[in-house]
Design an enzyme around this catalytic site. Sequence first.
Site, short mmCIF file in Angstrom:
data_model
loop_
_atom_site.label_atom_id
_atom_site.label_comp_id
_atom_site.label_asym_id
_atom_site.label_seq_id
_atom_site.Cartn_x
_atom_site.Cartn_y
_atom_site.Cartn_z
N ASN A 21 6.78 10.20 -10.50
CA ASN A 21 7.42 9.43 -11.15
C ASN A 21 7.69 10.43 -12.80
O ASN A 21 6.40 11.50 -13.22
CB ASN A 21 7.72 8.33 -11.77
CG ASN A 21 6.12 7.42 -12.20
OD1 ASN A 21 5.62 8.33 -12.60
ND2 ASN A 21 6.00 6.79 -11.56
N GLY A 54 0.45 4.38 0.90
CA GLY A 54 0.80 5.50 2.37
C GLY A 54 1.31 3.96 3.49
O GLY A 54 1.74 5.20 3.90
N GLY A 67 8.90 4.77 -4.66
CA GLY A 67 8.83 5.88 -4.81
C GLY A 67 8.19 5.82 -3.58
O GLY A 67 8.08 7.02 -3.42
N ASP A 68 7.57 5.09 -3.08
CA ASP A 68 6.70 5.19 -1.75
C ASP A 68 7.59 5.79 -0.56
O ASP A 68 7.63 6.62 0.14
CB ASP A 68 5.66 4.18 -1.28
CG ASP A 68 4.98 3.68 -1.85
OD1 ASP A 68 4.73 4.80 -3.06
OD2 ASP A 68 4.91 2.80 -2.27
N SER A 124 16.17 1.15 -0.66
CA SER A 124 14.74 -0.06 -0.82
C SER A 124 14.51 -0.40 -1.62
O SER A 124 14.33 -1.63 -1.60
CB SER A 124 13.69 0.69 -1.20
OG SER A 124 13.71 1.68 -1.99
N GLY A 155 0.84 -1.65 0.09
CA GLY A 155 -0.77 -0.09 -0.17
C GLY A 155 1.10 1.77 0.53
O GLY A 155 1.92 1.43 1.20
N ASP A 177 14.41 -5.61 -5.97
CA ASP A 177 12.77 -5.17 -6.91
C ASP A 177 12.77 -3.73 -6.70
O ASP A 177 12.54 -3.45 -5.58
CB ASP A 177 11.39 -6.39 -6.94
CG ASP A 177 11.39 -6.04 -5.27
OD1 ASP A 177 10.89 -5.12 -4.75
OD2 ASP A 177 11.07 -7.43 -5.07
N GLY A 209 14.03 7.00 -11.10
CA GLY A 209 14.29 5.88 -10.37
C GLY A 209 16.03 5.44 -10.66
O GLY A 209 16.55 6.56 -9.06
N ASN A 240 3.07 1.95 3.09
CA ASN A 240 4.95 2.16 2.56
C ASN A 240 5.29 3.55 3.38
O ASN A 240 6.32 3.43 3.39
CB ASN A 240 5.21 1.68 0.59
CG ASN A 240 4.57 0.70 0.54
OD1 ASN A 240 4.82 -0.74 1.85
ND2 ASN A 240 3.97 0.10 -0.30
O1 RIB Z 1 4.01 1.80 -4.05
C1 RIB Z 1 3.77 0.00 -4.20
C2 RIB Z 1 2.33 -0.33 -3.61
O2 RIB Z 1 1.76 -0.45 -4.58
C3 RIB Z 1 2.63 -1.84 -3.57
O3 RIB Z 1 3.31 -2.11 -2.02
C4 RIB Z 1 1.28 -2.24 -3.51
O4 RIB Z 1 0.36 -2.77 -2.75
C5 RIB Z 1 0.36 -0.76 -4.62
O5 RIB Z 1 0.33 0.08 -3.77
#
Ligand code: RIB
Length: 296
Positions: free
Chosen positions: A192, A49, A242-243, A273, A47, A237, A212, A51
């Site tokens: 992005n 948020g 971005g989060d 990350s 998610g 990966d 990136g 993250n």
């Molecule tokens: O930005 C990555 C996230 O996008 C993942 O964790 C996934 O849950 C989606 O929300």
Amino acid sequence: MTDMASCAAIDVVCIASWNADLVSRVTRPMARGETLMAHSFDIQPGGKGSNAAVAAARQGAKVGVIARIGDDDFGRMALSLWTRASIDTEYVEIAQNECSGVAQILVYDDGDNSIAVATGAGSGLGEANVDMACKAIRTAKVVMASNEVPQAATLAAFKIARAAGATTILNPAPAMDLPDELIALCDVLTPNESEAQTLFGRGAAAMIVTMGSQGCALYQKDKLTNPITGWAMNVVDTIGAGDTFTGALAAAIARGESLGQAAESANAAAALSVTGRGAIAAMPTLAQSKNLKNQY
Ligand code: RIB
């Protein structure tokens, strides 16, 4: 809901989406109608948020989430994660008889991915949730959100934040139409490159375009002010990079860094990350990302 005794301690409030990430690793992107055998499958926290909230907490910020999760195992996974990360969960609504959000993710051998999100209980997050947390928003230094939560909730939170003088950060992912009213309430956008295309020329106060491995670029009123070089990393990966950038940026602003300094801090955190599996495994502590910056 309890009283607001703990609110003064929260630096960063996140209007947060939560998903359980169902991650399959496959060689390459799939063709329509194709079946591929996956190398592996994991269920991981995700998610955008959540993250970003975890990233900010790892960077040392005191974080609170405003979120809506299902009364299910995935919802309990969120609460457990947030508790372990010392994230304030006072404003988390557990929606009875609703499912938590899930994201089906394919990770390819080159580390890139595709994601389909079903927001579940998160789609019910609204002004009422924000209103209940208004004192925490008013006393926060930074309030952040992404496009994964309903815009009405973000608008309501950013109006309170703006009136109180908090910095507002929006990660405009996934890409979607943003009303001018919302852009005007954002102090910083963190798109992005593809998400940025529809945002230039719309009066955003500041925008940090993430690129990136190429790093990021800070634009103020659409003028490039700080190009920031990327880091060469061993990519496992890129889920949540971005989060991590957005969360680390929020933490840096909350501890008083200028926007340019904060963008550099976020750039280093996001680089680290990508060196682990899933969204949160390799999110760095402040000491780890400072150590990377010192190698420059
Ligand atoms: O930005 C990555 C996230 O996008 C993942 O964790 C996934 O849950 C989606 O929300």
